[in-house]
Design an enzyme around this catalytic site. Structure first.
Site, PDB file in Angstrom:
ATOM      1  N   ASN A  48      80.094  -8.269 -31.422  1.00 22.82           N
ATOM      2  CA  ASN A  48      80.941  -8.450 -32.610  1.00 22.82           C
ATOM      3  C   ASN A  48      82.239  -7.673 -32.437  1.00 22.82           C
ATOM      4  O   ASN A  48      82.272  -6.602 -31.833  1.00 22.82           O
ATOM      5  CB  ASN A  48      80.210  -8.104 -33.910  1.00 22.82           C
ATOM      6  CG  ASN A  48      79.559  -6.740 -33.925  1.00 22.82           C
ATOM      7  OD1 ASN A  48      79.215  -6.187 -32.891  1.00 22.82           O
ATOM      8  ND2 ASN A  48      79.382  -6.188 -35.100  1.00 22.82           N
ATOM      9  N   ILE A  49      83.299  -8.250 -32.966  1.00 22.31           N
ATOM     10  CA  ILE A  49      84.648  -7.692 -32.816  1.00 22.31           C
ATOM     11  C   ILE A  49      85.286  -7.666 -34.210  1.00 22.31           C
ATOM     12  O   ILE A  49      85.585  -8.734 -34.769  1.00 22.31           O
ATOM     13  CB  ILE A  49      85.495  -8.558 -31.854  1.00 22.31           C
ATOM     14  CG1 ILE A  49      84.781  -8.722 -30.499  1.00 22.31           C
ATOM     15  CG2 ILE A  49      86.882  -7.946 -31.669  1.00 22.31           C
ATOM     16  CD1 ILE A  49      85.377  -9.781 -29.600  1.00 22.31           C
ATOM     17  N   GLU A  61      77.310 -13.590 -31.897  1.00 27.22           N
ATOM     18  CA  GLU A  61      76.813 -14.918 -31.518  1.00 27.22           C
ATOM     19  C   GLU A  61      77.963 -15.880 -31.275  1.00 27.22           C
ATOM     20  O   GLU A  61      77.990 -16.637 -30.307  1.00 27.22           O
ATOM     21  CB  GLU A  61      75.917 -15.507 -32.628  1.00 27.22           C
ATOM     22  CG  GLU A  61      74.688 -14.697 -32.935  1.00 27.22           C
ATOM     23  CD  GLU A  61      74.909 -13.651 -34.029  1.00 27.22           C
ATOM     24  OE1 GLU A  61      75.956 -12.966 -34.006  1.00 27.22           O
ATOM     25  OE2 GLU A  61      74.028 -13.506 -34.873  1.00 27.22           O
ATOM     26  N   CYS A  96      74.103 -14.703 -39.078  1.00 29.30           N
ATOM     27  CA  CYS A  96      74.660 -15.064 -40.387  1.00 29.30           C
ATOM     28  C   CYS A  96      74.742 -16.588 -40.488  1.00 29.30           C
ATOM     29  O   CYS A  96      74.588 -17.311 -39.496  1.00 29.30           O
ATOM     30  CB  CYS A  96      76.042 -14.433 -40.576  1.00 29.30           C
ATOM     31  SG  CYS A  96      77.363 -15.287 -39.704  1.00 29.30           S
TER      32      CYS A  96
HETATM   33  N1  THU Z   1      77.382  -9.513 -37.358  1.00 21.50           N
HETATM   34  C1  THU Z   1      77.158 -10.166 -36.175  1.00 21.50           C
HETATM   35  O1  THU Z   1      77.787  -9.890 -35.159  1.00 21.50           O
HETATM   36  N2  THU Z   1      76.220 -11.153 -36.166  1.00 21.50           N
HETATM   37  C2  THU Z   1      75.509 -11.532 -37.252  1.00 21.50           C
HETATM   38  O2  THU Z   1      74.853 -12.548 -37.207  1.00 21.50           O
HETATM   39  C3  THU Z   1      75.526 -10.696 -38.463  1.00 21.50           C
HETATM   40  C4  THU Z   1      76.698  -9.809 -38.591  1.00 21.50           C
HETATM   41  C5  THU Z   1      78.403  -8.460 -37.384  1.00 21.50           C
HETATM   42  C6  THU Z   1      79.631  -8.799 -38.158  1.00 21.50           C
HETATM   43  C7  THU Z   1      80.152  -7.433 -38.512  1.00 21.50           C
HETATM   44  O3  THU Z   1      80.938  -6.955 -37.432  1.00 21.50           O
HETATM   45  C8  THU Z   1      78.912  -6.569 -38.615  1.00 21.50           C
HETATM   46  O4  THU Z   1      77.890  -7.281 -37.956  1.00 21.50           O
HETATM   47  C9  THU Z   1      78.484  -6.262 -40.041  1.00 21.50           C
HETATM   48  O5  THU Z   1      78.401  -7.413 -40.783  1.00 21.50           O
END
Ligand code: THU
Length: 142
Positions: A48-49, A61, A96
């Site tokens: 995640n970025i 993802e 998500c």
């Molecule tokens: N996040 C993900 O990378 N994947 C998910 O499916 C759920 C949430 C990340 C987004 C954000 O950077 C952090 O988790 C908190 O929501």
């Protein structure tokens, strides 16, 4: 369709866990790593970025999917997702809704498998169909 082999599952978990180190999360501190396996066995990684404007943040993802699709890959077998705030993970990080929808665009809901893991020994595997029942996808527009 052949079941995912144990060594493949472990490799995906290992890869997703290692990918968390690259996660850029100055705002949430919630570090997510993903390892997406194409049908040809190639693994595409993602983290995640986050962004100071919040909205442009990207999930692990989708990072993995967009890396693969931008290199011409459109057929996928499985993804492993690991996430949490601490160093060792105590919970599963489920994708998500937006990421589930991106999976629906490129994956067969009955065949694509989502591995949620805490470590190499603790994990659960779900078909996309279970995480996105009655999903809307390309077939609806055919
Ligand atoms: N996040 C993900 O990378 N994947 C998910 O499916 C759920 C949430 C990340 C987004 C954000 O950077 C952090 O988790 C908190 O929501």
């Amino acid at each position: 369709m052949e079941a995912l082999k144990q060594d493949v599952i472990e490799k995906l978990i290992e890869t997703a866990l290692a990918q968390r180190a690259f996660s850029y999360t100055p705002y949430s501190g919630f570090k997510v790593g993903a390892a997406l396996m194409a049908k040809d066995g190639t693994i595409y990684t993602g983290c995640n970025i986050e962004n100071a404007a919040y909205g442009p943040s990207n999930c692990a993802e989708r990072t993995a999917f967009f890396k693969a699709v931008s290199e011409g890959i459109r057929e996928f077998r499985a993804i492993c997702v690991v996430g949490g705030k601490g160093e060792s993970l105590t919970e599963y990080a489920a994708p998500c809704g937006v990421c589930r929808q991106v999976m629906m665009e490129f994956c067969c809901p009955e065949e694509f498998e989502i591995i949620l893991a805490k470590n190499k020994k603790e994990y659960d595997v779900y078909p996309l169909k279970e995480l996105l029942p009655l999903g809307f996808g390309p077939a609806n527009l055919a």
